[in-house]
Design a protein around this motif. Sequence first.
Motif, PDB file in Angstrom:
ATOM      1  N   SER A   1       0.818  -1.202   0.000  1.00 32.35           N
ATOM      2  CA  SER A   1       0.000   0.000   0.000  1.00 32.35           C
ATOM      3  C   SER A   1       0.863   1.268   0.000  1.00 32.35           C
ATOM      4  N   ALA A   2       1.971   1.229   0.716  1.00 32.79           N
ATOM      5  CA  ALA A   2       2.877   2.383   0.734  1.00 32.79           C
ATOM      6  C   ALA A   2       3.489   2.605  -0.643  1.00 32.79           C
ATOM      7  N   ILE A   3       3.889   1.526  -1.302  1.00 34.02           N
ATOM      8  CA  ILE A   3       4.549   1.644  -2.609  1.00 34.02           C
ATOM      9  C   ILE A   3       3.560   2.018  -3.706  1.00 34.02           C
TER      10      ILE A   3
ATOM     11  N   ARG B   1       0.708   5.488   4.116  1.00 35.32           N
ATOM     12  CA  ARG B   1       1.772   5.301   5.102  1.00 35.32           C
ATOM     13  C   ARG B   1       1.192   4.612   6.326  1.00 35.32           C
ATOM     14  N   PRO B   2       1.806   3.486   6.723  1.00 32.97           N
ATOM     15  CA  PRO B   2       1.301   2.818   7.924  1.00 32.97           C
ATOM     16  C   PRO B   2       1.512   3.690   9.159  1.00 32.97           C
TER      17      PRO B   2
ATOM     18  N   ASP C   1      -0.477   0.213  12.887  1.00 27.91           N
ATOM     19  CA  ASP C   1      -0.198  -0.736  11.804  1.00 27.91           C
ATOM     20  C   ASP C   1       1.150  -1.422  12.019  1.00 27.91           C
ATOM     21  N   ILE C   2       2.136  -0.650  12.395  1.00 34.19           N
ATOM     22  CA  ILE C   2       3.484  -1.184  12.592  1.00 34.19           C
ATOM     23  C   ILE C   2       3.523  -2.111  13.806  1.00 34.19           C
TER      24      ILE C   2
END
Length: 119
Positions: free
Chosen positions: A68-70, A75-76, A80-81
């Motif tokens: 999703s970021a790419i 941005r998580p 999320d992290i």
Amino acid sequence: FFAGVAEIGGGWLVWQTIREGKPWWWALIGSLVLVVYGFIPTLQPIDDFGRLYAVYGGIFIGMSFGWSAIFDGARPDKGDIIGSAICLLGVLVVLFWPRIDGTEEPSDPQVELNSRSLE
């Protein structure tokens, strides 16, 4: 890695068609990628289907945020992290928990002895 790319990428292509109005052939390609994904697990050394998919799921969570970021520019966040890290810890437990024959937990000899005496 390839399983994650196939599962997430194929699903993303279908998502893009249905939710974002991309051309129909994106969904067709995504569907074909998902069919290929269905065969990838059979190439893995883990013989237990449920355990393999549990491991995949834990890894795919983090990979999904990376995808999703790419591809979407998302941005998580901290949740999320942290959630991904917890899932990865779960994957490590599933993979490396001690088992006698690859499927069973080591038994307590005293419990096993008591069970036999009841028979």
